[in-house]
Design a protein around this motif. Structure first.
Motif, PDB file in Angstrom:
ATOM      1  N   ALA A   1       3.003  -8.390  -1.656  1.00 25.92           N
ATOM      2  CA  ALA A   1       3.017  -8.282  -3.119  1.00 25.92           C
ATOM      3  C   ALA A   1       2.097  -7.189  -3.644  1.00 25.92           C
ATOM      4  O   ALA A   1       2.044  -6.967  -4.852  1.00 25.92           O
ATOM      5  N   HIS A   2       1.392  -6.496  -2.752  1.00 29.29           N
ATOM      6  CA  HIS A   2       0.428  -5.490  -3.199  1.00 29.29           C
ATOM      7  C   HIS A   2       0.523  -4.190  -2.410  1.00 29.29           C
ATOM      8  O   HIS A   2      -0.423  -3.406  -2.395  1.00 29.29           O
TER       9      HIS A   2
ATOM     10  N   ARG B   1      -0.622  -2.248  -9.832  1.00 27.04           N
ATOM     11  CA  ARG B   1      -1.585  -2.980  -8.995  1.00 27.04           C
ATOM     12  C   ARG B   1      -2.920  -2.268  -8.992  1.00 27.04           C
ATOM     13  O   ARG B   1      -3.029  -1.074  -9.257  1.00 27.04           O
TER      14      ARG B   1
ATOM     15  N   LEU C   1       9.458  -9.703  -5.152  1.00 25.90           N
ATOM     16  CA  LEU C   1       9.701  -8.569  -4.259  1.00 25.90           C
ATOM     17  C   LEU C   1      11.118  -8.059  -4.497  1.00 25.90           C
ATOM     18  O   LEU C   1      11.969  -8.064  -3.614  1.00 25.90           O
TER      19      LEU C   1
ATOM     20  N   ARG D   1       7.129  -5.010  -4.298  1.00 17.55           N
ATOM     21  CA  ARG D   1       6.814  -5.666  -5.565  1.00 17.55           C
ATOM     22  C   ARG D   1       7.668  -5.113  -6.701  1.00 17.55           C
ATOM     23  O   ARG D   1       7.882  -3.907  -6.812  1.00 17.55           O
TER      24      ARG D   1
END
Length: 743
Positions: free
Chosen positions: A477-478, A447, A375, A401
């Protein structure tokens, strides 16, 4: 007639009767049932690969079952089987049968219609639509029963009866094919085999029509039957001992087989196309990869952000001050680094500056792709000290991210890993809105989850994750491919469009969704508020097809990765991404071959949060034009005609790509300020600039009336100064240019 002649004639007649009965094939029950599909699919099995769109359907009439493409009528009598879909897929239709135990002759006959709506066949040894490889073909095979329905392995396929080939006619009417299977049957007596019709497409729509399937295997006469013929011949010979006995048997058989590093300066002249304007160089030396400009109250006092050094350098009256106002340890690999700064609207009374940057995990500036926290894309608030001319850290607002470990295999999904890590698609633009909120454009970071309109992530089988860090839901994270809206202290505004939806979901994912203003975005370097309407506009870069200029509305779903460009160009988006420029959407785990064929199908696959709305771009370019820094002009400093116009820079220099690289564009809005005014060029009436194919893209066709300047290099930021003039930051030239009205 004497008795001997009567006996001869009786014997002859008996002989022919016996011969006919012995030599005629013994009819058995059909090996294939319902070959004309008049009873639907009774006796047949239909299988579609996981994730496929469409299937084998009943065809009646002269339009295909799903897409409505023109097709020939079924040969006989009223119905056939046909594949059709609005998206890619793999489809098989099969029926098992038992080879008779006695030696037989055998022939297979069927009628096929092939309707390939792409521009070519692609025939890898596979029936898998979901791979990056183009696969657009039909085939007919005899397999061992029990084989995987989609197998093309030599151990399973006993005979390939038919297969489309590169160079074949793309569309052909129903054609009859016949094949002798005698040898195959002789080698597999008593075995259960499988007749399979297969079709796979991942480029564009494909119809495979099947009708009148007949597998004929008449039995060869038994030896005992032939003895009866011999007995008849003996009787005939006995009746005419003195006459020669002549008998001829004739059997006829008919067998029909059928990131380069940017240049330091541009290589085309720096000029502005309006002769009432001129360009001056504000700062032409002493800067290293400048990426942004922030005015501190006057046009003679500003900060220049340097992408790779992580420094905000103060410039007063054209002189770079020796002490940087801010120095951060950044990771500047690819599109990372010190990316954006925006001052509080009440600055300097409220002495806050908000900074978007990519953190180095080493504590030092680095370009190593892996030296970044997961991150590592941060928005931090700093406090300005007017006495020292420096900033000090106050607080973090959000961490997003940064590391793209897509070179690592996701458990259970071999063969989908990228060759190397990447450092791109960070977005980075920060703006304060007229509502006093902070808006951040965050790129998709590669992503492939909810925010990229993939409800189950990129994979067709379990585990349904995005990558080695989980997903596809937007956990920390997404959370990418979005515009984030925050209060000035980093808290989430309660009037954000998905605040209620996030509250209902709860947890980390729900809290993140509450921050989202819009989603379904790819990547971009430009975002600006219209000073007259308050509307938010952004630019988005294409992968290869359809760069965009969007007016962002609350709750907008921009459609990525299901679509780029307007809904009316869905098929063209698919065509370009699958057949040109290497057929890649950056991530191997979701190749462009998975893109749908129609917008209706793409829309049905989008991940729609409660209250979300898909919105077409206001302007698109067919091939990537590389839009970058973006701003609006307010006032008449450049002339009344420029008041309220939108200016866009370029993400590539002319030295890198030729064409329109290094250009600056000026966009006029409609009277209601909701759309782009395209009245200057009738070709833009569809709000698409149909620029032409170039290997390096950046063609300027249909952008002639939008073009205002050339030779500016890579221009990540364009800002209106306190004096009303435009200031263009050229990363590749290491310069700050001013566009102003001639005296």
């Amino acid at each position: 007639m004497d008795a001997s002649h009567r006996l001869e004639r009786i014997a002859l007649a008996a002989t022919f009767v016996l011969f006919a009965s012995a030599a005629a094939p013994t009819r058995a029950a059909p090996l294939i049932t319902n070959g004309g599909f008049e009873s639907g699919f009774a006796g047949w099995t239909r299988v579609d690969a996981i994730g496929s769109d469409g299937t084998f359907s009943a065809q009646n009439g002269t339009t295909s079952p799903v897409s409505g493409s023109p097709v020939p009528a079924p040969p006989d009598p009223t119905q056939a089987a046909m594949t059709d879909a609005e998206g890619p897929g793999s489809h098989v239709l099969y029926q098992d049968f038992v080879v008779p135990s006695s030696p037989t002759t055998a022939s297979l006959r069927f009628d096929l219609f092939v309707g390939n709506r792409a521009d070519a066949f692609a025939t890898p040894s596979s029936l898998d639509f979901s791979t990056p490889a183009l696969n657009q073909q039909a085939r007919v095979d005899i397999l061992r029963a029990g084989s995987d329905p989609f197998s093309v392995a030599g151990s399973d396929v006993l005979l390939n009866v038919f297969q489309t080939q590169v160079g074949d006619p793309l569309v052909s009417g129903y054609t009859t094919y016949a094949t002798d299977l005698s040898s195959l049957f002789a080698a597999n007596t008593g075995q259960t085999l499988r007749l399979r019709f297969g079709e796979v497409d991942n480029v564009f729509t494909f119809q495979l029509g099947v009708d009148n399937v007949n597998l004929d295997a008449p039995a060869i006469p038994e030896p005992a039957s032939l003895l009866l013929v011999a007995a008849g011949l003996i009787a005939l010979g006995a009746s005419r001992r003195s006459s020669p006995v002549m008998l001829l048997a004739l059997l006829a058989f008919l067998v029909v087989a059928g990131d380069a590093r940017p240049a330091r300066s541009d290589t085309t002249p720096l000029k502005v196309l309006d002769t009432t304007l001129e360009i001056t160089t504000v700062l032409g030396a002493g800067l290293d990869q400048p990426i942004g400009i922030v005015f501190l109250g006057s046009a003679q006092d500003f900060l220049v952000l340097e992408k790779a050094s992580g420094q905000a350098r103060r410039v007063i009256n054209g002189v770079i001050q020796p002490q940087p106002a801010l120095d951060l340890a950044v990771n500047s690999n690819s599109e990372r680094g010190l990316l954006s700064m925006v001052l509080h609207p009440n600055f300097p009374t409220t002495p806050f500056a908000y900074v978007r940057w990519t953190e180095s995990s080493t504590g030092l500036d680095t370009t190593d792709v892996a030296s970044v926290p997961l991150l590592g894309n941060r928005v931090d608030r700093f406090v300005w000290n007017s006495r020292t001319g420096t900033f000090t850290f106050d607080r973090n607002l959000i961490m997003l991210r940064a590391r793209q470990t897509d070179n690592l295999t996701v458990t259970g999904h071999d063969g989908t890993a990228n060759a190397a890590e990447r450092g791109n698609h960070n977005g980075g633009v920060l703006r304060f809105g007229p509502d006093g909120k902070i808006y951040l454009f965050m790129g998709d970071e590669g992503r492939r989850g909810w925010m990229q309109n993939l409800a189950n992530g990129p994979f067709l089988t379990s585990p349904r994750v995005d990558d080695t860090f989980g997903g596809p839901a937007p956990d920390n994270a997404h959370l990418s491919g979005i515009v984030v809206r925050l209060n000035e202290d980093g808290a989430t505004p309660a009037d954000n469009p998905f605040f209620a939806a996030g509250a209902a979901i709860g947890g980390e994912v729900g809290a993140n969704l509450q921050k989202v203003f819009s989603y379904g975005h790819r990547n971009g370097f430009g975002m600006a508020f219209d000073p007259y309407s308050g509307n938010l506009w952004d630019t988005e870069n294409a992968d290869d097809a359809y760069s965009e200029l969007n007016r962002i509305v609350p709750g907008m779903n921009g459609g990525w990765i299901q679509i780029a460009g307007p809904a009316s160009r869905m098929a063209d988006f698919k065509f370009i991404e699958t057949t040109q420029f290497g057929s890649s959407l950056q991530q191997l785990r979701y190749p462009p071959t998975r893109i749908a064929y129609s917008f209706a199908r793409a829309a049905s696959q989008m991940f729609m949060l409660p209250g979300a709305t898909y919105v077409d771009p206001e302007l698109s370019w067919r091939y990537e034009i590389g839009p970058a820094g973006t701003t609006f002009l307010r006032g008449a400093a450049l002339g009344a005609a420029y008041d309220g116009t939108l200016w866009i820079g370029s993400s590539r220099s002319f030295a890198q790509v030729g064409g329109n690289g290094g250009s600056v564009y000026r966009i006029k809005l409609s009277g209601d300020r909701l759309h782009v005014d395209v009245s200057a060029d009738p070709r833009l009436a569809d709000h698409v600039a149909d620029n032409l194919f170039r290997p390096t893209k950046f063609d300027g066709t249909e952008s002639e009336t939008l073009l205002i300047g050339t030779g500016f290099g890579i221009t990540p930021d364009i800002e209106e100064g306190p004096d009303g003039n435009l200031y263009v930051v050229s990363l590749s030239d290491g310069a700050i240019y001013e566009i102003r009205r001639k005296p």
